[in-house]
Write a protein that holds these residues in place. Sequence first.
Motif, PDB file in Angstrom:
ATOM      1  N   HIS A  57       0.930  -1.106   0.030  1.00 41.55           N
ATOM      2  CA  HIS A  57       0.123  -0.019   0.046  1.00 41.55           C
ATOM      3  C   HIS A  57       0.763   1.187  -0.026  1.00 41.55           C
ATOM      4  CE1 HIS A  57      -2.904   2.879   1.783  1.00 41.55           C
ATOM      5  NE2 HIS A  57      -3.488   2.653   0.705  1.00 41.55           N
ATOM      6  N   GLU A  58       0.844   1.882  -1.107  1.00 39.81           N
ATOM      7  CA  GLU A  58       1.977   3.116  -1.517  1.00 39.81           C
ATOM      8  C   GLU A  58       1.282   4.221  -0.739  1.00 39.81           C
ATOM      9  OE1 GLU A  58       5.085   3.469  -4.728  1.00 39.81           O
ATOM     10  OE2 GLU A  58       3.179   2.612  -5.300  1.00 39.81           O
ATOM     11  N   GLY A  59       0.781   4.540   0.119  1.00 39.80           N
ATOM     12  CA  GLY A  59       0.265   5.682   0.514  1.00 39.80           C
ATOM     13  C   GLY A  59      -0.274   5.560   1.986  1.00 39.80           C
ATOM     14  N   LEU A  60      -0.769   6.684   2.572  1.00 37.13           N
ATOM     15  CA  LEU A  60      -1.616   6.702   3.724  1.00 37.13           C
ATOM     16  C   LEU A  60      -3.261   6.814   3.509  1.00 37.13           C
ATOM     17  CD1 LEU A  60       0.261   9.410   6.127  1.00 37.13           C
ATOM     18  CD2 LEU A  60       0.604   6.796   5.664  1.00 37.13           C
ATOM     19  N   ASP A  61      -4.184   6.237   3.900  1.00 39.61           N
ATOM     20  CA  ASP A  61      -5.576   6.366   3.951  1.00 39.61           C
ATOM     21  C   ASP A  61      -5.997   7.141   5.057  1.00 39.61           C
ATOM     22  OD1 ASP A  61      -5.497   4.936   1.508  1.00 39.61           O
ATOM     23  OD2 ASP A  61      -6.428   3.181   2.247  1.00 39.61           O
ATOM     24  N   ILE A  62      -6.272   8.510   4.845  1.00 40.50           N
ATOM     25  CA  ILE A  62      -6.737   9.355   6.084  1.00 40.50           C
ATOM     26  C   ILE A  62      -8.232   9.453   6.196  1.00 40.50           C
ATOM     27  CG2 ILE A  62      -6.198  11.617   7.046  1.00 40.50           C
ATOM     28  CD1 ILE A  62      -3.751  11.674   5.323  1.00 40.50           C
ATOM     29  N   LEU A  63      -8.534   9.018   7.380  1.00 32.75           N
ATOM     30  CA  LEU A  63      -9.813   8.887   7.617  1.00 32.75           C
ATOM     31  C   LEU A  63     -10.659  10.452   7.482  1.00 32.75           C
ATOM     32  CD1 LEU A  63     -12.058   6.420   8.094  1.00 32.75           C
ATOM     33  CD2 LEU A  63     -11.477   7.276  10.676  1.00 32.75           C
ATOM     34  N   HIS A  64     -11.746  10.349   6.997  1.00 31.97           N
ATOM     35  CA  HIS A  64     -12.587  11.557   7.062  1.00 31.97           C
ATOM     36  C   HIS A  64     -12.892  12.113   8.364  1.00 31.97           C
ATOM     37  CE1 HIS A  64     -15.826   8.643   7.422  1.00 31.97           C
ATOM     38  NE2 HIS A  64     -16.676   9.706   7.900  1.00 31.97           N
TER      39      HIS A  64
ATOM     40  N   ARG B 199     -15.636   4.425   6.019  1.00 30.95           N
ATOM     41  CA  ARG B 199     -14.359   4.440   5.910  1.00 30.95           C
ATOM     42  C   ARG B 199     -13.579   5.351   4.777  1.00 30.95           C
ATOM     43  NH1 ARG B 199     -11.925   1.038   1.967  1.00 30.95           N
ATOM     44  NH2 ARG B 199      -9.930   1.140   3.211  1.00 30.95           N
ATOM     45  N   ALA B 200     -14.606   6.074   4.487  1.00 25.56           N
ATOM     46  CA  ALA B 200     -14.292   7.253   3.308  1.00 25.56           C
ATOM     47  C   ALA B 200     -12.951   7.872   3.945  1.00 25.56           C
ATOM     48  CB  ALA B 200     -15.429   8.337   3.291  1.00 25.56           C
ATOM     49  N   HIS B 201     -11.894   8.016   2.797  1.00 26.06           N
ATOM     50  CA  HIS B 201     -10.738   8.732   2.915  1.00 26.06           C
ATOM     51  C   HIS B 201     -10.126   9.383   1.794  1.00 26.06           C
ATOM     52  CE1 HIS B 201     -10.153   4.487   1.451  1.00 26.06           C
ATOM     53  NE2 HIS B 201      -9.132   5.073   0.865  1.00 26.06           N
ATOM     54  N   VAL B 202      -8.893  10.102   2.104  1.00 27.66           N
ATOM     55  CA  VAL B 202      -8.243  10.515   1.085  1.00 27.66           C
ATOM     56  C   VAL B 202      -7.164   9.695   1.061  1.00 27.66           C
ATOM     57  CG1 VAL B 202      -6.940  12.265   2.320  1.00 27.66           C
ATOM     58  CG2 VAL B 202      -6.922  12.487  -0.219  1.00 27.66           C
ATOM     59  N   HIS B 203      -6.609   8.999  -0.201  1.00 24.07           N
ATOM     60  CA  HIS B 203      -5.327   8.185  -0.240  1.00 24.07           C
ATOM     61  C   HIS B 203      -4.125   9.098  -0.468  1.00 24.07           C
ATOM     62  CE1 HIS B 203      -2.787   4.803  -1.399  1.00 24.07           C
ATOM     63  NE2 HIS B 203      -2.283   5.627  -2.496  1.00 24.07           N
ATOM     64  N   PHE B 204      -3.218   9.327   0.230  1.00 27.14           N
ATOM     65  CA  PHE B 204      -2.113  10.405   0.149  1.00 27.14           C
ATOM     66  C   PHE B 204      -0.812   9.584  -0.145  1.00 27.14           C
ATOM     67  CE2 PHE B 204       0.848  13.181   2.676  1.00 27.14           C
ATOM     68  CZ  PHE B 204       1.059  14.334   1.545  1.00 27.14           C
ATOM     69  N   GLU B 205      -0.029  10.219  -0.964  1.00 28.81           N
ATOM     70  CA  GLU B 205       1.251   9.590  -1.458  1.00 28.81           C
ATOM     71  C   GLU B 205       2.141  10.966  -1.678  1.00 28.81           C
ATOM     72  OE1 GLU B 205      -0.222   5.806  -4.309  1.00 28.81           O
ATOM     73  OE2 GLU B 205       1.224   7.377  -4.766  1.00 28.81           O
ATOM     74  N   LEU B 206       3.455  10.590  -1.226  1.00 28.61           N
ATOM     75  CA  LEU B 206       4.468  11.289  -1.571  1.00 28.61           C
ATOM     76  C   LEU B 206       5.477  10.519  -2.224  1.00 28.61           C
ATOM     77  CD1 LEU B 206       5.294  13.200   1.991  1.00 28.61           C
ATOM     78  CD2 LEU B 206       4.325  14.072  -0.247  1.00 28.61           C
ATOM     79  N   ASN B 207       5.963  10.799  -3.520  1.00 25.85           N
ATOM     80  CA  ASN B 207       6.518  10.069  -4.628  1.00 25.85           C
ATOM     81  C   ASN B 207       7.794  10.716  -5.291  1.00 25.85           C
ATOM     82  OD1 ASN B 207       4.427   7.861  -4.813  1.00 25.85           O
ATOM     83  ND2 ASN B 207       3.417   9.679  -5.039  1.00 25.85           N
ATOM     84  N   LEU B 208       8.601   9.895  -5.684  1.00 18.74           N
ATOM     85  CA  LEU B 208       9.709  10.282  -6.690  1.00 18.74           C
ATOM     86  C   LEU B 208       9.471   9.854  -7.964  1.00 18.74           C
ATOM     87  CD1 LEU B 208      11.358  10.058  -3.624  1.00 18.74           C
ATOM     88  CD2 LEU B 208      13.241   9.719  -5.338  1.00 18.74           C
ATOM     89  N   LEU B 209       9.436  10.425  -9.047  1.00 13.77           N
ATOM     90  CA  LEU B 209       9.281  10.246 -10.366  1.00 13.77           C
ATOM     91  C   LEU B 209      10.389   9.335 -11.033  1.00 13.77           C
ATOM     92  CD1 LEU B 209       6.928  10.857 -12.645  1.00 13.77           C
ATOM     93  CD2 LEU B 209       8.672  12.604 -13.535  1.00 13.77           C
ATOM     94  N   VAL B 210      10.121   8.256 -11.646  1.00 22.21           N
ATOM     95  CA  VAL B 210      10.910   7.330 -12.179  1.00 22.21           C
ATOM     96  C   VAL B 210      11.541   7.637 -13.642  1.00 22.21           C
ATOM     97  CG1 VAL B 210      11.385   5.105 -12.573  1.00 22.21           C
ATOM     98  CG2 VAL B 210       9.657   5.429 -10.767  1.00 22.21           C
TER      99      VAL B 210
END
Length: 360
Positions: free
Chosen positions: A92-99, A189-200
């Motif tokens: 799971h490549e991010g955080l699921d932050i609850l509403h 369980r509505a949430h925003v899926h939040f990621e921080l990434n490097l572009l490959v």
Amino acid sequence: MIFPRCRRRGNESPISRIVQNSIRDSLCRLLPALLFFHGAALFAQEPFQFPTANHYLYERGSELKFFAPTAPDKPWTSGSFGCVRNDGQRLHEGLDILHLQTGKHGEPADPVMATADGTVVYISMKPSLSNYGNYIVIRHVVEGLEIYSLYAHLSAIQPGVVVGKNVKQGEVIATMGRTSNAEVIAKDRAHVHFELNLLVNDNFAAWFKKASPGERNDHGEWNGQNLNGINPREILLQEHNPNGNFSLLNFIRSQTELCRVLVRATNFPYLKRYPMLVLRNPVAEKQGVAGYEIALNFNGVAFALMPRAESEIKGRAKFQLLSVNEAEEKANPCRHLVVRRNGRWQLANEGLRELELLAN
């Protein structure tokens, strides 16, 4: 921090009063600047902020108020980052932050905000085309590093937020939702899926067309496969630590190594985008670069790249697996980048695919 009291006091000699008042007045004039720079220093230690008003991550024991687990009987960690699903075998490549807020008919209503100053580079409002549903990608530059934040499962985009728009940290960019093509996200369980990434790779679309003939790519360079995530939870916690001095560059450089590989390629986009991750090697500087020895973390993030001269390279293979951190592979196996066959570690198909994309 101690500040002077900006008022005069009695019972002093005339000269003392003049000198002290002069010093005090000077300090009072400097006070706004001192406050500004003190605030700027604190701000500089926290380059990222939460994408919603939910800050329960900072309250010990409140994880279930912050994360949205995959099901009521699953632990909060299933909504966090890493090898947290399917008994550690699925990333799971991010955080699921609850509403926190609900609106009409019980739908999530939380504003979603930019985690840092940046530029909107992609907006997808076709939820049927991705398990992200509706999502936004924003480019940030922190300590010279390009970082890409991603916000998914949105219901609506804030008016005026378009590709190319510069946004400020904390600026509302969207409204939380439940959009996805992979699952029905329950209201509770509505949430925003939040990621921080490097572009490959800048050339992802062309590479994908060649590497995956017949498969669709509806998102060009902003396909999730071209964004390698780093752990937002650890970043938010570390930068909030009052006893620390958070550096994003040091955070990336100090990733735990899963494996070390040798790539016979000398001119690929990642080198230009992330030159601060390229190490010095006097031998290669003198003899010329024939390839790169690269340290990868469990998610395939290349966090240290050492140029190598021909005299330092054994074999002619384009990709060579040099070493594996077995403890890390056991702890975080979900990307399946390496595999052990007949007692020997090898690059798995996923590992070869990651390197092909990186060095394309």
